[in-house]
Design a protein around this motif. Structure first.
Motif, mmCIF file in Angstrom:
data_model
loop_
_atom_site.group_PDB
_atom_site.id
_atom_site.type_symbol
_atom_site.label_atom_id
_atom_site.label_comp_id
_atom_site.label_asym_id
_atom_site.label_seq_id
_atom_site.Cartn_x
_atom_site.Cartn_y
_atom_site.Cartn_z
ATOM 1 N N THR A 15 5.075 8.394 0.755
ATOM 2 C CA THR A 15 5.708 9.547 0.113
ATOM 3 C C THR A 15 5.137 10.809 0.746
ATOM 4 N N CYS A 16 5.996 11.776 1.049
ATOM 5 C CA CYS A 16 5.548 13.017 1.668
ATOM 6 C C CYS A 16 5.338 14.105 0.619
ATOM 7 N N ALA A 17 4.226 14.793 0.751
ATOM 8 C CA ALA A 17 3.937 15.985 -0.059
ATOM 9 C C ALA A 17 3.191 16.967 0.837
ATOM 10 N N PRO A 18 3.895 17.649 1.757
ATOM 11 C CA PRO A 18 3.220 18.575 2.670
ATOM 12 C C PRO A 18 2.448 19.650 1.913
ATOM 13 N N LEU A 19 1.217 19.839 2.306
ATOM 14 C CA LEU A 19 0.371 20.827 1.642
ATOM 15 C C LEU A 19 0.361 22.161 2.364
ATOM 16 N N LEU A 20 0.967 22.204 3.549
ATOM 17 C CA LEU A 20 1.037 23.428 4.335
ATOM 18 C C LEU A 20 2.440 23.585 4.900
ATOM 19 N N SER A 48 -6.251 21.174 4.531
ATOM 20 C CA SER A 48 -5.420 20.318 3.676
ATOM 21 C C SER A 48 -6.262 19.650 2.598
ATOM 22 N N ALA A 49 -7.460 19.212 2.956
ATOM 23 C CA ALA A 49 -8.345 18.585 1.967
ATOM 24 C C ALA A 49 -8.725 19.578 0.880
ATOM 25 N N GLN A 50 -8.984 20.821 1.263
ATOM 26 C CA GLN A 50 -9.335 21.844 0.278
ATOM 27 C C GLN A 50 -8.148 22.140 -0.644
ATOM 28 N N ILE A 51 -6.960 22.244 -0.073
ATOM 29 C CA ILE A 51 -5.765 22.500 -0.884
ATOM 30 C C ILE A 51 -5.512 21.341 -1.832
ATOM 31 N N TRP A 52 -5.681 20.136 -1.337
ATOM 32 C CA TRP A 52 -5.499 18.944 -2.172
ATOM 33 C C TRP A 52 -6.455 18.974 -3.365
ATOM 34 N N ALA A 53 -7.704 19.291 -3.114
ATOM 35 C CA ALA A 53 -8.687 19.357 -4.205
ATOM 36 C C ALA A 53 -8.327 20.464 -5.188
ATOM 37 N N ASP A 54 -7.893 21.595 -4.686
ATOM 38 C CA ASP A 54 -7.521 22.715 -5.561
ATOM 39 C C ASP A 54 -6.313 22.370 -6.425
ATOM 40 N N LEU A 55 -5.319 21.708 -5.831
ATOM 41 C CA LEU A 55 -4.122 21.358 -6.592
ATOM 42 C C LEU A 55 -4.404 20.249 -7.607
ATOM 43 N N ALA A 56 -5.294 19.343 -7.266
ATOM 44 C CA ALA A 56 -5.681 18.313 -8.234
ATOM 45 C C ALA A 56 -6.290 18.963 -9.471
ATOM 46 N N ALA A 57 -7.122 19.988 -9.257
ATOM 47 C CA ALA A 57 -7.714 20.711 -10.389
ATOM 48 C C ALA A 57 -6.641 21.477 -11.148
ATOM 49 N N MET A 72 0.852 -1.185 0.000
ATOM 50 C CA MET A 72 0.000 0.000 0.000
ATOM 51 C C MET A 72 0.889 1.238 0.000
ATOM 52 N N HIS A 73 0.707 2.084 -1.015
ATOM 53 C CA HIS A 73 1.515 3.296 -1.145
ATOM 54 C C HIS A 73 0.664 4.489 -0.708
ATOM 55 N N VAL A 74 1.119 5.174 0.344
ATOM 56 C CA VAL A 74 0.351 6.249 0.960
ATOM 57 C C VAL A 74 1.025 7.588 0.701
ATOM 58 N N LEU A 75 0.235 8.564 0.266
ATOM 59 C CA LEU A 75 0.724 9.931 0.129
ATOM 60 C C LEU A 75 0.386 10.687 1.415
ATOM 61 N N VAL A 76 1.417 11.152 2.099
ATOM 62 C CA VAL A 76 1.262 11.867 3.365
ATOM 63 C C VAL A 76 1.271 13.363 3.073
ATOM 64 N N THR A 77 0.217 14.055 3.459
ATOM 65 C CA THR A 77 0.071 15.463 3.091
ATOM 66 C C THR A 77 0.240 16.435 4.247
ATOM 67 N N ARG A 78 0.450 15.956 5.466
ATOM 68 C CA ARG A 78 0.507 16.855 6.615
ATOM 69 C C ARG A 78 1.813 17.640 6.610
ATOM 70 N N PRO A 79 1.875 18.749 7.339
ATOM 71 C CA PRO A 79 3.089 19.576 7.341
ATOM 72 C C PRO A 79 4.264 18.879 8.016
ATOM 73 N N GLU A 80 5.451 19.398 7.768
ATOM 74 C CA GLU A 80 6.636 18.953 8.498
ATOM 75 C C GLU A 80 6.598 19.565 9.905
ATOM 76 N N PRO A 81 7.177 18.917 10.920
ATOM 77 C CA PRO A 81 7.914 17.653 10.873
ATOM 78 C C PRO A 81 7.016 16.418 11.001
ATOM 79 N N GLU A 82 5.715 16.624 11.247
ATOM 80 C CA GLU A 82 4.819 15.472 11.413
ATOM 81 C C GLU A 82 4.781 14.585 10.172
ATOM 82 N N ALA A 83 4.963 15.189 8.989
ATOM 83 C CA ALA A 83 4.918 14.397 7.761
ATOM 84 C C ALA A 83 5.947 13.273 7.800
ATOM 85 N N TRP A 84 7.154 13.603 8.241
ATOM 86 C CA TRP A 84 8.217 12.596 8.250
ATOM 87 C C TRP A 84 8.000 11.581 9.358
ATOM 88 N N GLN A 85 7.444 12.006 10.460
ATOM 89 C CA GLN A 85 7.119 11.066 11.527
ATOM 90 C C GLN A 85 6.056 10.073 11.061
#
Length: 245
Positions: free
Chosen positions: A27-32, A179-188, A1-14
């Motif tokens: 994989t980390c992709a912080p949105l904030l 984060s969910a709103q940013i994710w939707a906006d960036l997907a568009a 299972m490949h998970v995209l982690v979107t939370r900010p650093e440093p929690e993203a890496w944790q």
């Protein structure tokens, strides 16, 4: 299972490390991105407690060198993870909620309504829930102090876009409504709405899921309780369901 982690650093890496420890790929992709404001010690004059609805609120205290100033006060932490972080900072009087700001309301109303002094909500620049207004109706006075700001990502990393387009991402984890709103906006913005509908969105709460565009083809899963451990358990369940590591 490949998970995209979107939370900010440093929690993203944790979170990435926790996911990988359970046998999955992350994989980390912080949105904030967080920036912190300096806090004046005078901000706590007359206060009998503080409310921390995120770890970043407490980081702001540490960066301003004010943990000793707050130590005598009651600390209301949004959930167990934030409460544990408060303990790491050697704060003493800590009460933990169940994981959302709304869950803190009855706890604070019961324990603080008759205490002298007001509460300080150590807040970010974007509030998903009007905690101060809701508590005011419960006769609890709360002053909102903005101690950190969150800057939205303006694009996804090219490697993440490529992985989404080639079906390499199975799950996108979302921990906040913003984060969910940013994710939707960036997907568009990147033109990957179709790919967005092929991944499973694992959301911390109903409020997070509500920020995603309505689409009957997309699968959205919500943690049983709004905390990181339940998110991880949900990812494990999905991996077992699909027979993936």
């Amino acid at each position: 299972m490949h998970v995209l982690v979107t939370r900010p650093e440093p929690e993203a890496w944790q979170t990435k490390s926790q996911i990988e420890d359970r046998g999955h790929k992350a994989t980390c992709a912080p949105l904030l991105e967080m920036t912190f404001n300096e806090i004046s010690p005078d901000a706590f004059d007359g206060a009998s407690g503080v409310i921390a609805t995120s770890k970043n609120a407490l980081r702001s205290l540490a960066l301003s060198g004010l943990t000793d100033r707050v130590n005598p006060l009651q600390v209301y932490a949004v959930g167990e993870a934030t409460a544990a972080f408060a303990e790491d900072l050697k704060l003493r009087n800590i009460t933990a909620g169940r994981g959302t700001a709304a869950d803190l309301v009855p706890i604070i109303a019961e324990r603080h309504a008759k205490r002298p002094g007001h509460l300080i909500h150590l807040a970010g620049d974007h509030l998903a829930f009007d905690l101060a207004g809701t508590l005011a109706a419960q006769n609890v006075k709360v002053a909102v102090l903005t101690v950190y700001c969150s800057i939205a990502a303006d694009r996804l990393p090219p490697g993440v876009v490529g992985a989404l387009k080639t079906g390499q991402i199975d799950v996108v984890s979302l921990m906040s409504p913003r984060s969910a709103q940013i994710w939707a906006d960036l997907a568009a913005k990147h033109g990957i709405q179709a790919e967005m509908n092929k991944v499973i969105h694992v959301c911390l709460s109903e409020a997070v899921a509500a920020r995603l565009p309505a689409n009957s083809q997309r699968r959205t899963e919500i943690a049983v309780q709004p905390n990181g451990q339940e998110m991880l358990a949900l990812i494990d369940d999905l991996a077992a369901q699909f027979g993936r590591k």
